[in-house]
Design a protein around this motif. Structure first.
Motif, short mmCIF file in Angstrom:
data_model
loop_
_atom_site.label_atom_id
_atom_site.label_comp_id
_atom_site.label_asym_id
_atom_site.label_seq_id
_atom_site.Cartn_x
_atom_site.Cartn_y
_atom_site.Cartn_z
N GLY A 1 0.68 -1.24 0.10
CA GLY A 1 0.10 -0.19 -0.10
C GLY A 1 1.00 1.35 -0.07
N GLY A 2 2.05 1.27 0.05
CA GLY A 2 3.02 2.31 0.41
C GLY A 2 2.92 3.12 1.37
N PRO A 3 3.56 4.06 1.98
CA PRO A 3 3.57 4.93 2.98
C PRO A 3 2.65 6.08 3.01
N ASP A 4 2.24 6.38 4.12
CA ASP A 4 1.60 7.90 4.28
C ASP A 4 2.67 8.94 4.54
N ARG A 5 3.94 8.52 5.32
CA ARG A 5 5.12 9.59 5.46
C ARG A 5 6.50 8.90 4.99
N ALA A 6 6.96 9.52 4.06
CA ALA A 6 8.36 9.05 3.59
C ALA A 6 9.40 10.17 3.63
N PHE A 7 10.69 9.67 4.04
CA PHE A 7 11.89 10.71 4.08
C PHE A 7 12.80 10.05 3.18
N VAL A 8 13.30 10.51 2.05
CA VAL A 8 14.27 10.15 1.10
C VAL A 8 15.55 10.93 1.49
N PHE A 9 16.52 9.93 1.69
CA PHE A 9 17.99 10.26 1.68
C PHE A 9 18.71 9.82 0.70
N SER A 10 19.49 10.78 0.28
CA SER A 10 20.60 10.41 -0.98
C SER A 10 22.02 10.96 -0.60
N ASN A 11 22.87 9.77 -0.64
CA ASN A 11 24.20 10.73 -0.30
C ASN A 11 24.26 11.21 1.19
#
Length: 431
Positions: free
Chosen positions: A403-413
């Motif tokens: 179902g996927g998230p309601d909250r998401a935080f994406v970190f790159s490098n």
């Protein structure tokens, strides 16, 4: 931790500083998850992944208890030179050949600035949805010339701290294209790329064309990624011809076959023979559900086929199989948002995976494509890897995919590059 406090705490993490995320449930390479703390170094790489660290020894730390931490998503097959041209490239037939013709016409006028703007926008959208690595096939032919690959090479180099971008020199044969042009230009194109690619099924001389591609790969020391047999004609396929060249040119473990739709049209015994060769020669497969659901089977009057390859059977046979976006909003696929979780769901449903194989679908957008792209120990939630990961409010891998998230935080490098949340607003009725 309250929602607002968590968002504020993660937003305070800045690049160039070390920090710790504590108490999160970490998805490991081989599938299982466990509660572990993650320390990210000032260099943007993961320093430690262990449970119950002394977070007090780190100047910046955020408690992410109850959150799920996944490696960044990997899209192993896109076409960033084509992305976002839908309104300029009508494809009334909805077929693969119609799409090819529509884009070939547009490619004659698509300049570097046009390509750069469209590709940059799609890369940004993908990154915001958790994709931290992309492999893109870029047309190189008499129509497109070198505009696409030169433009994307500049983007790749400029954005390397933000996203991992690999380019495939997609040496596209058109009817009437002479091999002299291909021989003359392939080395220059491959020098700008990270892999060699092409589409043998539309070549006027597939064996000769395959030899040119494999020779260029060996000469450059780069892997090969073919659009192979993207059709459902069981009487015509190039699987054995391509596998013969994998063996002859010593490209075991460095070859990917994308699409291979024809495998779903072959009798089971013939498929099993091919699958055994794929496994023996360590050839990876990428399925592209959006394209093959949209383009294939339009001429069938009864029970139009799904158009995908044998996803479930390849996975259960131990062959490394990834799933990817392919085209995004162009004549090949008119839809697409860059959301790899959406692609994982399409793959599970259309590829006849089971409900207890949600974790397998997750692997097809993380560890499997990372392996096919040769990211090695630079990828994953492990010490030394680049700190590319997604923190979500899902409880486990199955929930993330389903179902996927309601909250998401994406970190790159090691940097927070995107945050998103679904907010429900309760309306107050008048008394």
């Amino acid at each position: 931790m309250a929602r607002d406090n968590l968002t504020a705490s993660l937003a305070k993490l800045t690049g160039g500083q070390s920090f710790a995320l504590t108490g999160g449930s970490v998805i490991h390479d081989d599938g299982p998850q466990s509660v572990s703390d993650i320390v990210v170094g000032a260099d943007g790489r993961i320093a430690i992944v262990e449970p119950f660290l002394d977070s007090g020894s780190y100047s910046a730390h955020v408690d992410v208890t109850g959150m799920l931490v996944s490696p960044g998503f990997v899209d192993a097959h896109q076409h960033l030179d084509k992305t976002g041209v839908l309104r300029f490239t009508p494809n009334p037939s909805g077929t693969l050949q119609g799409a090819r013709e529509a884009f070939a016409k547009y490619a004659r006028t698509a300049g570097p600035d046009d390509i750069r703007k469209r590709a940059t926008r799609t890369i940004g959208r993908c990154l915001s949805r958790g994709t931290t690595a992309i492999r893109s096939h870029i047309n190189v032919d008499k129509d497109a010339g070198f505009h696409g690959i030169e433009t994307l090479a500049a983007i790749r180099d400029a954005e390397r701290h933000r996203i991992t971008l690999q380019l495939v020199a997609f040496m596209t044969p058109h009817p009437g294209q002479d091999f002299e042009w291909l021989d003359k230009n392939i080395d220059g194109a491959v020098a700008l790329a990270d892999a060699v690619g092409g589409t043998p099924a539309v070549s006027e001389d597939p064996p000769r064309y395959l030899d040119i591609l494999f020779s260029a790969a060996v000469k450059s020391g780069k892997p090969i990624d073919l659009h192979l047999d993207e059709h459902l004609n069981s009487g015509v396929h190039l699987l054995d011809a391509a596998l013969d060249r994998v063996e002859h040119f010593g490209m075991q473990g460095r070859t990917v076959f994308s699409h291979v739709s024809v495998l779903s049209a072959l009798p089971r015994r013939q498929f099993q023979r091919i699958a055994e060769r794929l496994h023996k020669l360590n050839v990876g497969v990428v399925t592209l559900p959006a394209a093959n659901l949209y383009l294939q089977g339009r001429d069938y009057e009864v029970l139009p086929p799904r158009g995908l390859t044998r996803v479930a059977e390849l996975y259960r046979a131990g062959i490394t199989i990834a799933t990817a976006s392919d085209n995004i909003q162009d004549p090949f696929v008119p839809t697409g948002s860059g959301d790899m979780l959406e692609i994982a769901r399409w793959t599970l449903l259309a590829g006849h995976l089971r409900g207890d194989e949600l974790a397998a679908a997750h692997g097809m957008i993380t560890t499997a494509p990372a392996r096919l792209m040769g990211l090695g120990r630079d990828y994953g939630l492990r010490p030394g890897a680049r700190a590319d990961f997604v923190v979500t409010d899902c409880i486990d891998t199955d929930t993330l995919v389903a179902g996927g998230p309601d909250r998401a935080f994406v970190f790159s490098n090691g940097r927070l590059v995107s945050q998103s949340a679904t907010e429900n607003i309760r309306l107050q009725e008048n008394a």
